[in-house]
Design an enzyme around this catalytic site. Structure first.
Site, short mmCIF file in Angstrom:
data_model
loop_
_atom_site.label_atom_id
_atom_site.label_comp_id
_atom_site.label_asym_id
_atom_site.label_seq_id
_atom_site.Cartn_x
_atom_site.Cartn_y
_atom_site.Cartn_z
N CYS A 34 -29.14 -43.61 -15.97
CA CYS A 34 -28.38 -42.97 -16.97
C CYS A 34 -29.28 -42.22 -18.22
CB CYS A 34 -27.69 -44.10 -17.73
SG CYS A 34 -28.21 -45.74 -17.74
N ARG B 110 -36.71 -52.43 -10.22
CA ARG B 110 -36.90 -53.26 -11.13
C ARG B 110 -37.62 -54.64 -10.71
NH1 ARG B 110 -30.19 -53.03 -12.75
NH2 ARG B 110 -30.43 -50.65 -13.24
N GLN C 94 -28.85 -46.64 -6.29
CA GLN C 94 -27.40 -46.75 -6.68
C GLN C 94 -26.81 -45.43 -6.48
OE1 GLN C 94 -28.78 -47.45 -11.05
NE2 GLN C 94 -27.58 -49.60 -10.80
N ASP D 244 -24.87 -43.76 -8.10
CA ASP D 244 -24.74 -43.72 -9.65
C ASP D 244 -23.99 -42.18 -9.96
OD1 ASP D 244 -24.89 -45.03 -11.99
OD2 ASP D 244 -27.10 -44.76 -11.96
N HIS E 47 -22.24 -40.42 -13.82
CA HIS E 47 -22.24 -40.38 -15.37
C HIS E 47 -21.30 -39.27 -15.67
CE1 HIS E 47 -25.62 -42.58 -14.73
NE2 HIS E 47 -25.16 -43.38 -15.70
N LYS F 296 -17.21 -53.20 -19.11
CA LYS F 296 -16.99 -52.96 -17.73
C LYS F 296 -15.77 -53.30 -17.24
CE LYS F 296 -20.67 -55.16 -16.59
NZ LYS F 296 -21.70 -55.98 -15.59
N HIS G 235 -20.06 -44.73 -17.06
CA HIS G 235 -20.86 -44.87 -15.94
C HIS G 235 -20.27 -45.74 -14.73
CE1 HIS G 235 -24.41 -45.64 -18.96
NE2 HIS G 235 -23.44 -45.50 -19.74
#
Length: 647
Positions: free
Chosen positions: A336, A365, A383, A385, A387, A471, A517
């Site tokens: 992000c 991570r 991910q 992902d 945005h 979320k 997100h």
């Protein structure tokens, strides 16, 4: 007299000091027999806790998650007593309820325990449980608590030292006492069955620099029948374990030389991932997303700005120092902040919004080695992902469009049993979050309204929000009834402020965009693992690495088998061939083991007539048909199972 709001919403007056158990008895005998725990004004209490003020009461039975939590938390106390009686001199640490059962971390003073010890532990556990000992909570001063454990248990002492005086409670049952916050069933007799599942190493407080303890896992039930059913389910889960199937189907592997928690995707697994990505890319393109690519590392200041460094920096891979400039970079822990900077690279007008940036971005991570588990818990994952940067007026529609995309993904992959979870912040722990109360309220209301308007069945979970925003999480049940958190959609007013993002409005003034997100898969690694276990490796036809295999009856028909293979490949059907000099029975068995959906047997008749004999996985005989007819059968089945996404 006090006024109590009951679970059905009615309000009744009771004598002050009445207990939840007595209220349950006043409602029905069945409820009185089955109530395990309660909450009063949102706080978990025992069924024997006297109620002295007006408030709202909820009663929990085994059928509720809260009832199971109290049941398994209480069972952890019984397990601790059983272990203490069997192994005098051990040091107990913590023993919480978990998603399925409970565990207790124990310092056995160097004495190992193994499966051969489990029956004795279970027998002692049930002996204690049959005593029907009540669980009794009592407050103690900090001095009393420290004195109780002084010289006997440095782990409990460490826990107590971190607590404030006036907040410490002990729980007693039988001859056993433990440090505990509460939330118990009425007595030990409610527990009728137990199974010790495993024993594993675990560091004290999860820190590898601390002493290693033994974590004893177990599960308990109010009926023996339920334990039997659970153990049968456990056996089926072992067969479906994605680590086992991933190896058998040659999808992925791990190497200690590469590093723990770093998956290596084999050719079949890489092809599977590519198809998943292509599937989502196509749907995203139809929904107006633009593909972006960002680096695998980023300047430390990027994550300081976003707030991720403050929240997670200590638990992440540590900064990489540049040789000469003295700068610090991080392996990218999330995408992000990078997407915020992509947005910031260009001035935007309200006419340009929404901007939807999508990326299959690999992030890193640091997970402790003891927490790594196949593909579900790794140190490197990709991910799906995206945005979305939009105006406040566009937020509701954009959020609902993302819900549509998530539902499309689930429907195409056979995940049709799920609950939406609205994850809100915990108002009692404001320091866990960033941003103003006003922005949080707007974001939370937007999610709840969208869930209602889309007709989703949802629950609200307080304290489960991300640190930057609330979320909508999708909790999916797999074929074994296990619940997994897969897709997630988050509303964020805070990162646009921290990254100073703007757009010019219709009034010619500058305004902050709102950020959404979203990740329908969550991560490719975890999603593949869950899909593997959900399907037992029998992937949907459109996704399967191999859709068909040509099996020749003997070497005489190799040329025809090759011709069939080429024809099917020209029709975009992923096909293998087996021309080995093996029996047809063996070839079929191996194709079944490889989870190949269709087997095409070719011999003299098939070569003469230009056909194939079709056998479906599982043994169904579909008879003889032309290669063209089989190709149409496959393509029609794929088209039926994966419809185009309509935004």
């Amino acid at each position: 007299m006090i006024k109590i709001t009951l679970p059905d919403g009615s309000v009744k007056e009771y004598q002050s000091g009445i207990t939840p158990a007595e209220i349950a008895a006043s409602i029905s005998e069945g409820l009185a027999r089955n109530v395990l725990s309660a909450s009063f004004n949102g706080k978990t209490i025992e069924t024997v806790t006297p109620l002295t003020t007006d408030g709202s009461l909820t009663l929990y039975t085994w059928d509720s998650p809260e009832g199971k939590k109290a049941f398994w938390h209480s069972s952890a106390h019984i397990l601790a007593q059983a272990l203490e009686e069997l192994y005098p001199g051990i040091k107990l640490t913590i023993g919480p309820a978990i998603a399925n059962g409970f565990y207790y971390d124990v310092d056995f003073n160097g004495k190992p325990i193994s499966e051969k010890d489990f029956p004795a532990i279970e027998a002692k556990f049930l002996e204690i449980a049959r005593g029907k000992h009540p669980f009794k909570m009592r407050p103690v001063s900090k001095a009393e608590a420290l004195s109780y454990y002084a010289g006997k248990n440095e782990y409990k002492t460490e826990l107590i030292e971190a607590l404030e005086d006036g907040t410490i409670t002990f729980c007693d049952h039988s001859t056993f006492t433990d440090l505990c916050r509460g939330g118990h069933i009425p007595n030990t007799g409610f527990v009728k069955a137990v199974k010790v599942l495993s024993a594993a190493g675990a560091y004290w407080r999860g820190d590898e620099h601390n002493p290693q303890l033994t974590r004893v896992y177990a599960i308990s039930f109010p009926k023996q029948k339920e334990l039997t059913e659970y153990l049968e389910l456990l056996e089926e889960a072992k067969k479906r374990d994605h680590r086992k199937l991933g190896k058998e189907l040659e999808l992925f592997t791990f190497s200690n030389k590469v590093g723990q928690g770093l998956p290596l995707w084999l050719p079949k697994g890489a092809a599977l991932r590519e198809r998943l990505e292509a599937f989502l890319r196509k749907a995203q393109k139809q929904a107006g997303y633009e593909q972006v690519v960002t680096p695998h590392i980023g300047h430390k200041n990027l994550y300081v700005t976003s707030g991720h460094w403050d929240k997670y920096g200590k638990d992440s891979f540590q900064p990489i120092a540049t040789p000469n400039e003295g700068e610090e970079y991080l392996l990218k822990p999330m995408n992000c902040p990078h997407h915020c900077e992509i947005y910031n690279s260009h001035p935007w007008s309200y006419k340009d919004l929404p901007k939807r940036f999508a990326e299959f971005g690999t992030v890193y991570r640091y997970e402790q080695s003891g927490e790594l588990h196949g593909l579900t818990r790794v140190r490197c994952f990709t991910q799906d992902d995206a945005h979305i940067f939009c105006t406040p007026e566009q937020l509701d529609d954009e959020f609902k469009h993302v819900i549509d995309l998530v539902l499309y993904v689930f429907g195409s992959l056979g995940f049709d049993n799920f609950t939406a979870q609205v994850s809100l912040r915990d108002p009692e722990n404001p320091t866990k979050y960033i941003g103003s109360d006003e922005n949080w309220a707007k974001a939370e209301n937007a999610i709840i309204n969208a869930a209602k308007e889309k007709g989703l069945s949802y629950v609200i979970e307080t304290g489960e929000a991300a640190f930057y925003g609330p979320k909508l999480d999708f909790m999916v049940k797999d074929a074994l009834g296990r619940s997994w958190q897969l897709g997630t959609i988050q509303v964020d007013y805070n990162l646009p402020e921290r990254f100073d993002l703007w757009y010019k409005g219709a009034d010619n003034e500058m305004h902050r965009p709102v950020m959404i997100h979203r990740a329908p898969f969550g991560s490719m690694e975890r999603f593949v693992a869950i899909l593997l276990e959900h399907t037992a490796g029998n992937f949907p036809l459109w996704l399967n690495p191999s859709q068909a295999i040509v099996l020749s009856l003997s070497e005489k028909y190799e040329n025809y088998a090759q011709k069939v293979l080429r024809l099917l490949e020209n029709s975009d059907i992923r096909t293998l061939i087996d021309n080995r000099a093996e029996t047809m029975g063996k070839k079929i068995r191996e194709a079944e083991t490889q989870k190949i959906p269709y087997m095409l047997i070719v011999g003299e008749n098939e070569e003469k007539e230009g056909t194939v004999s079709v056998r479906k996985r599982g043994g169904e005989d579909l008879g003889s048909m032309s290669v063209e007819a089989f190709a149409k059968l496959i393509n029609d089945e794929v088209a039926k199972s994966i419809k185009q996404f309509a935004n």
